[in-house]
Design an enzyme around this catalytic site. Structure first.
Site, PDB file in Angstrom:
ATOM      1  N   ASP A 119       0.877  -1.188   0.000  1.00 19.62           N
ATOM      2  CA  ASP A 119       0.000   0.000   0.000  1.00 19.62           C
ATOM      3  C   ASP A 119       0.909   1.231   0.000  1.00 19.62           C
ATOM      4  O   ASP A 119       0.866   2.077   0.897  1.00 19.62           O
ATOM      5  CB  ASP A 119      -0.958   0.004   1.201  1.00 19.62           C
ATOM      6  CG  ASP A 119      -0.228   0.082   2.552  1.00 19.62           C
ATOM      7  OD1 ASP A 119      -0.836   0.606   3.517  1.00 19.62           O
ATOM      8  OD2 ASP A 119       0.944  -0.331   2.630  1.00 19.62           O
ATOM      9  N   ASP A 133       8.004  -1.630   6.996  1.00 22.28           N
ATOM     10  CA  ASP A 133       7.976  -2.600   5.895  1.00 22.28           C
ATOM     11  C   ASP A 133       9.348  -3.138   5.500  1.00 22.28           C
ATOM     12  O   ASP A 133       9.489  -4.339   5.228  1.00 22.28           O
ATOM     13  CB  ASP A 133       7.277  -1.982   4.671  1.00 22.28           C
ATOM     14  CG  ASP A 133       5.821  -1.670   4.955  1.00 22.28           C
ATOM     15  OD1 ASP A 133       5.255  -0.790   4.284  1.00 22.28           O
ATOM     16  OD2 ASP A 133       5.243  -2.296   5.877  1.00 22.28           O
TER      17      ASP A 133
HETATM   18  O1  RIB Z   1       1.936  -0.031  10.897  1.00 21.91           O
HETATM   19  C1  RIB Z   1       2.891   0.124   9.867  1.00 21.91           C
HETATM   20  C2  RIB Z   1       2.295  -0.237   8.543  1.00 21.91           C
HETATM   21  O2  RIB Z   1       1.248   0.672   8.224  1.00 21.91           O
HETATM   22  C3  RIB Z   1       3.306  -0.119   7.382  1.00 21.91           C
HETATM   23  O3  RIB Z   1       3.031  -1.114   6.422  1.00 21.91           O
HETATM   24  C4  RIB Z   1       3.019   1.245   6.803  1.00 21.91           C
HETATM   25  O4  RIB Z   1       3.348   1.325   5.402  1.00 21.91           O
HETATM   26  C5  RIB Z   1       1.542   1.347   7.002  1.00 21.91           C
HETATM   27  O5  RIB Z   1       0.918   0.678   5.923  1.00 21.91           O
HETATM   28 CA    CA Z   2       2.740  -0.506   4.107  1.00 17.79          CA
END
Ligand code: RIB
Ligand code: CA
Length: 312
Positions: free
Chosen positions: A11, A241
């Protein structure tokens, strides 16, 4: 060495983009065969636009497929207002609009099913798990084609979006429930692990010092990311990530623990919480391996080296 096929579901926001660079430039055992986008950090349109922009900026020509615009069982919960327009659009110097990169005609779920039909695939997911869950609901038989399912999400301790829930699992808890029940080899990288990987001004400065236009853009995104709430020290943010991506590149930097992981679906204050039972198999049958200890400074050092090379 026979390369393994890898699928990246994201995302895109900043840390998804860094995770993509890590798997492409450091996960040498893997061939990335597809990228799918999902609603999460931002709307599906914006996470897809961000993925196209980042891919064009770094010369990435892997097919990109649009996925789910909403979670399985609730209204979408983006954090665009926290991250800035489109999750990457109004930050300092944004990545330029993609001039040539376009999404594929087929949707993400169809493309993922097709990939799984043609042989084993490792999946790295760094956003809400809607695309994966829909593919598994349509074709539960394909769970056996998932060689490894590695995801950034959940926590063995506290949440970040709420006191109990990490954002990716909070945004679509039903999808994580489908994934946990599918019988795949699941490897979870929760906040307890990502908070061991600190990124700060030092890394921002090191990237900016490269001096290229791309370095300037990426450094601006680091600077913006440092304003987020997941502080591990007053001046350092947890690098979410890329921690999961780093596991595919440098597994020796991680210690994993077997656990029974369940996701809370009904708690008024705890919906989206990942409940991890480590007393396995005495108390419960394990269904996942959970990242427990991370050589966080070394992971950060190696991720920074990937980023410096990518912007040079
Ligand atoms: O909580 C962290 C996650 O939420 C990561 O994947 C960041 O990109 C958001 O999507
Ligand atoms: Ca993410």
């Amino acid at each position: 060495m026979q390369h393994k096929r890898l699928w990246f579901d994201c995302d895109t926001g900043f840390d998804d983009a860094v995770a993509l660079l890590v798997i492409l430039r450091a996960a040498s055992e893997y061939d990335l065969v597809g990228i799918s986008t999902v609603c999460g950090n931002a709307t599906l349109d914006n996470t897809t636009t961000n993925t196209l922009r980042v891919s064009e900026a770094f010369g990435i020509d892997i097919p990109i497929y649009r996925g789910a615009a909403k979670p399985l069982a609730q209204e979408s919960q983006t954090i665009e207002e926290l991250l800035g327009g489109g999750a990457m659009g109004t930050i300092g110097k944004p990545f330029p609009p993609a001039a040539t990169r376009r999404v594929e005609a087929v949707d993400a779920v169809t493309a993922l099913i097709q990939a799984l039909e043609t042989g084993p695939v490792t999946i790295l997911a760094t956003g809400p798990l809607t695309n994966i869950a829909v593919a598994l609901l349509l074709r539960p038989d394909l769970a056996t084609a998932v060689e490894r399912f590695v995801f950034m999400g959940g926590s063995t301790t506290t949440g970040n979006h709420t006191a109990a829930a990490e954002f990716n699992t909070y945004a679509d808890p039903e999808s994580l429930d489908v994934v946990l029940r599918a019988g795949m080899p699941v490897e979870m990288f929760g906040l307890n692990a990502t908070r061991q990987v600190p990124i700060g001004v030092e890394e921002e400065d090191a990237i900016r010092a490269v001096g290229t236009p791309l370095a300037e853009i990426l450094a601006d995104h680091v600077g913006y990311y440092l304003r987020m709430v997941d502080k591990v020290t007053p001046k350092q943010m947890a690098l979410h990530d890329p921690t999961a991506a780093a596991y595919l590149a440098w597994p020796e930097l991680f210690e994993m623990q077997d656990a029974r992981v369940d996701v809370e679906l009904t708690g008024r204050h705890t919906r989206g919480e990942t409940v991890c039972e480590f007393r396995v198999p005495r108390k419960a049958q394990p269904n996942a391996r959970v990242a427990a200890t991370v050589a966080g400074n070394e992971v950060m050092r190696r991720v920074l080296a990937v980023l410096v090379e990518a912007v040079s």
